[in-house]
Design a protein around this motif. Structure first.
Motif, PDB file in Angstrom:
ATOM      1  N   THR A 196       0.818  -1.212   0.000  1.00 27.82           N
ATOM      2  CA  THR A 196       0.000   0.000   0.000  1.00 27.82           C
ATOM      3  C   THR A 196       0.855   1.267   0.000  1.00 27.82           C
ATOM      4  N   GLY A 197       1.838   1.296  -0.889  1.00 27.75           N
ATOM      5  CA  GLY A 197       2.662   2.495  -1.010  1.00 27.75           C
ATOM      6  C   GLY A 197       4.050   2.362  -0.440  1.00 27.75           C
ATOM      7  N   ASP A 198       4.303   1.361   0.394  1.00 29.28           N
ATOM      8  CA  ASP A 198       5.655   1.066   0.867  1.00 29.28           C
ATOM      9  C   ASP A 198       6.151  -0.116   0.042  1.00 29.28           C
ATOM     10  N   MET A 199       7.149   0.097  -0.796  1.00 28.29           N
ATOM     11  CA  MET A 199       7.532  -0.976  -1.695  1.00 28.29           C
ATOM     12  C   MET A 199       9.042  -1.126  -1.827  1.00 28.29           C
ATOM     13  N   SER A 200       9.443  -2.384  -2.072  1.00 24.54           N
ATOM     14  CA  SER A 200      10.819  -2.704  -2.417  1.00 24.54           C
ATOM     15  C   SER A 200      10.837  -3.185  -3.854  1.00 24.54           C
ATOM     16  N   VAL A 201      11.794  -2.679  -4.620  1.00 23.83           N
ATOM     17  CA  VAL A 201      11.887  -2.959  -6.048  1.00 23.83           C
ATOM     18  C   VAL A 201      13.292  -3.446  -6.364  1.00 23.83           C
ATOM     19  N   TRP A 202      13.397  -4.470  -7.198  1.00 23.46           N
ATOM     20  CA  TRP A 202      14.725  -4.918  -7.633  1.00 23.46           C
ATOM     21  C   TRP A 202      14.629  -5.513  -9.031  1.00 23.46           C
ATOM     22  N   GLY A 203      15.756  -5.472  -9.755  1.00 24.98           N
ATOM     23  CA  GLY A 203      15.794  -6.042 -11.093  1.00 24.98           C
ATOM     24  C   GLY A 203      15.033  -5.213 -12.112  1.00 24.98           C
ATOM     25  N   THR A 204      14.619  -5.877 -13.193  1.00 22.97           N
ATOM     26  CA  THR A 204      13.941  -5.200 -14.289  1.00 22.97           C
ATOM     27  C   THR A 204      12.695  -5.980 -14.714  1.00 22.97           C
ATOM     28  N   GLN A 205      11.917  -5.367 -15.582  1.00 22.02           N
ATOM     29  CA  GLN A 205      10.778  -6.043 -16.181  1.00 22.02           C
ATOM     30  C   GLN A 205      11.275  -7.142 -17.129  1.00 22.02           C
ATOM     31  N   THR A 206      10.352  -7.964 -17.617  1.00 23.64           N
ATOM     32  CA  THR A 206      10.743  -9.060 -18.515  1.00 23.64           C
ATOM     33  C   THR A 206      11.365  -8.553 -19.810  1.00 23.64           C
ATOM     34  N   ASN A 207      11.080  -7.281 -20.184  1.00 22.42           N
ATOM     35  CA  ASN A 207      11.669  -6.711 -21.395  1.00 22.42           C
ATOM     36  C   ASN A 207      13.000  -6.019 -21.132  1.00 22.42           C
ATOM     37  N   GLY A 208      13.497  -6.121 -19.886  1.00 20.89           N
ATOM     38  CA  GLY A 208      14.784  -5.529 -19.542  1.00 20.89           C
ATOM     39  C   GLY A 208      14.718  -4.073 -19.121  1.00 20.89           C
ATOM     40  N   LYS A 209      13.549  -3.476 -19.170  1.00 22.49           N
ATOM     41  CA  LYS A 209      13.414  -2.068 -18.794  1.00 22.49           C
ATOM     42  C   LYS A 209      13.173  -1.925 -17.291  1.00 22.49           C
ATOM     43  N   SER A 210      13.446  -0.730 -16.794  1.00 22.62           N
ATOM     44  CA  SER A 210      13.218  -0.451 -15.375  1.00 22.62           C
ATOM     45  C   SER A 210      11.733  -0.551 -15.052  1.00 22.62           C
ATOM     46  N   TRP A 211      11.448  -0.821 -13.778  1.00 20.22           N
ATOM     47  CA  TRP A 211      10.061  -0.752 -13.311  1.00 20.22           C
ATOM     48  C   TRP A 211       9.661   0.717 -13.258  1.00 20.22           C
ATOM     49  N   ASN A 212       8.456   1.030 -13.693  1.00 23.88           N
ATOM     50  CA  ASN A 212       7.949   2.399 -13.610  1.00 23.88           C
ATOM     51  C   ASN A 212       6.973   2.507 -12.450  1.00 23.88           C
ATOM     52  N   ILE A 213       7.346   3.282 -11.447  1.00 23.80           N
ATOM     53  CA  ILE A 213       6.533   3.450 -10.242  1.00 23.80           C
ATOM     54  C   ILE A 213       5.751   4.757 -10.362  1.00 23.80           C
ATOM     55  N   GLY A 214       4.431   4.651 -10.399  1.00 24.10           N
ATOM     56  CA  GLY A 214       3.588   5.834 -10.517  1.00 24.10           C
ATOM     57  C   GLY A 214       3.167   6.361  -9.155  1.00 24.10           C
ATOM     58  N   ILE A 215       3.277   7.670  -8.948  1.00 25.24           N
ATOM     59  CA  ILE A 215       2.866   8.330  -7.707  1.00 25.24           C
ATOM     60  C   ILE A 215       1.544   9.051  -7.973  1.00 25.24           C
ATOM     61  N   THR A 216       0.500   8.660  -7.260  1.00 25.10           N
ATOM     62  CA  THR A 216      -0.822   9.252  -7.459  1.00 25.10           C
ATOM     63  C   THR A 216      -0.853  10.707  -6.993  1.00 25.10           C
ATOM     64  N   ASN A 217      -1.522  11.534  -7.742  1.00 25.64           N
ATOM     65  CA  ASN A 217      -1.728  12.926  -7.354  1.00 25.64           C
ATOM     66  C   ASN A 217      -2.736  12.961  -6.207  1.00 25.64           C
ATOM     67  N   PRO A 218      -2.347  13.437  -5.013  1.00 27.57           N
ATOM     68  CA  PRO A 218      -3.268  13.414  -3.863  1.00 27.57           C
ATOM     69  C   PRO A 218      -4.503  14.289  -4.055  1.00 27.57           C
ATOM     70  N   PHE A 219      -4.418  15.299  -4.932  1.00 27.90           N
ATOM     71  CA  PHE A 219      -5.551  16.193  -5.171  1.00 27.90           C
ATOM     72  C   PHE A 219      -6.435  15.706  -6.305  1.00 27.90           C
ATOM     73  N   HIS A 220      -5.888  14.793  -7.115  1.00 24.81           N
ATOM     74  CA  HIS A 220      -6.637  14.202  -8.230  1.00 24.81           C
ATOM     75  C   HIS A 220      -6.297  12.711  -8.276  1.00 24.81           C
ATOM     76  N   PRO A 221      -6.949  11.908  -7.421  1.00 21.93           N
ATOM     77  CA  PRO A 221      -6.588  10.493  -7.254  1.00 21.93           C
ATOM     78  C   PRO A 221      -6.648   9.661  -8.530  1.00 21.93           C
ATOM     79  N   ASP A 222      -7.312  10.139  -9.564  1.00 25.67           N
ATOM     80  CA  ASP A 222      -7.394   9.382 -10.809  1.00 25.67           C
ATOM     81  C   ASP A 222      -6.230   9.665 -11.754  1.00 25.67           C
ATOM     82  N   SER A 223      -5.328  10.547 -11.344  1.00 23.27           N
ATOM     83  CA  SER A 223      -4.202  10.896 -12.218  1.00 23.27           C
ATOM     84  C   SER A 223      -2.869  10.636 -11.523  1.00 23.27           C
TER      85      SER A 223
END
Length: 238
Positions: A196-223
């Protein structure tokens, strides 16, 4: 087998040996949602390692949850002002870590907040500010300096009757990091454990790219406010 067929066979074997699958599972633990993503050589291995992650989070929850009456932290709280309680070295060291954060922040961070009376309401029902007396009373059992640790016997004693400690601010992040360590030790080179927002990340996606972590806009939760590419690290939101 012709040379052409042999060449094709070797190519396919090469793809097979390096192919990876991504599996994700969502579950409720520690009073919140955990999204567990594992990249492994095959589906069975990925699912088995997700099972191990869930087992580790459950183990930690059973040690430190102040909502579970049988946990070691609950026993500490139940004996506040009465006696010191012997705990596992892991629980002891996590408490030590919490106290160090309290010292660094001059009490701004304090795991003894758990005893605080909830006089502030954020649901729109408050019509006036709490009085100075009510505010003072709400925090009278809060104070990390009243947590007494004995490193020889690994005991925790809360000086004041009615005191409580809680690991809501540390426990989930600690669990995600422990699970990442276990996965790396088992040869799982990539994944995300999101509590729920506290996360550990390691390695890459299956395509070799970095994981993309999205941060929700607190004033516009849908964006999404921002996207952070990560290959190794942690993210905490509040």
């Amino acid at each position: 087998m012709t040379i052409k067929h042999l060449f094709l066979f070797l190519i396919l074997c090469g793809f097979s040996s390096h192919s990876q699958v991504l599996r994700k599972r969502t579950t409720l633990l520690m009073g919140g949602r955990f999204d567990i993503t594992i990249v492994a050589q095959d589906s069975l291995s990925a699912e088995q390692n997700i099972d191990l992650v869930i087992a580790e989070i459950t183990r930690i929850e059973n040690l430190i949850s102040d909502w579970k009456p049988t946990s070691q932290v609950s026993e500490v709280n139940q004996n506040a002002g009465i006696r010191a309680v012997k705990v596992d070295r892991e629980v002891f060291e996590l408490t030590q870590r919490a106290i160090r954060f309290s010292e660094i922040t001059n009490g701004g961070f304090d795991i003894s907040f758990a005893a605080m009376d909830r006089i502030w309401k954020f649901d729109g029902s408050m019509t006036e500010m709490p009085s100075a007396e009510a505010i003072q009373k709400s925090v009278e059992k809060v104070g990390y300096k009243n947590i007494v640790l004995d490193s020889v016997d690994t005991t925790i004693f809360l000086k004041l009757k009615g005191m409580k400690i809680g690991f809501g601010a540390l426990g989930e992040g600690y669990a995600t990091n422990k699970c990442k360590e276990i996965m790396l030790a088992k040869g799982i080179q990539s994944g995300i454990i999101n509590a729920t927002g506290d996360m550990s990340v390691w390695g890459t996606q299956t395509n070799g790219k970095s994981w993309n972590i999205g941060i929700t806009n607190p004033f516009h939760p849908d964006s999404i406010l921002a996207t952070i590419p990560l290959k190794q690290g942690a993210v905490t939101t509040s």
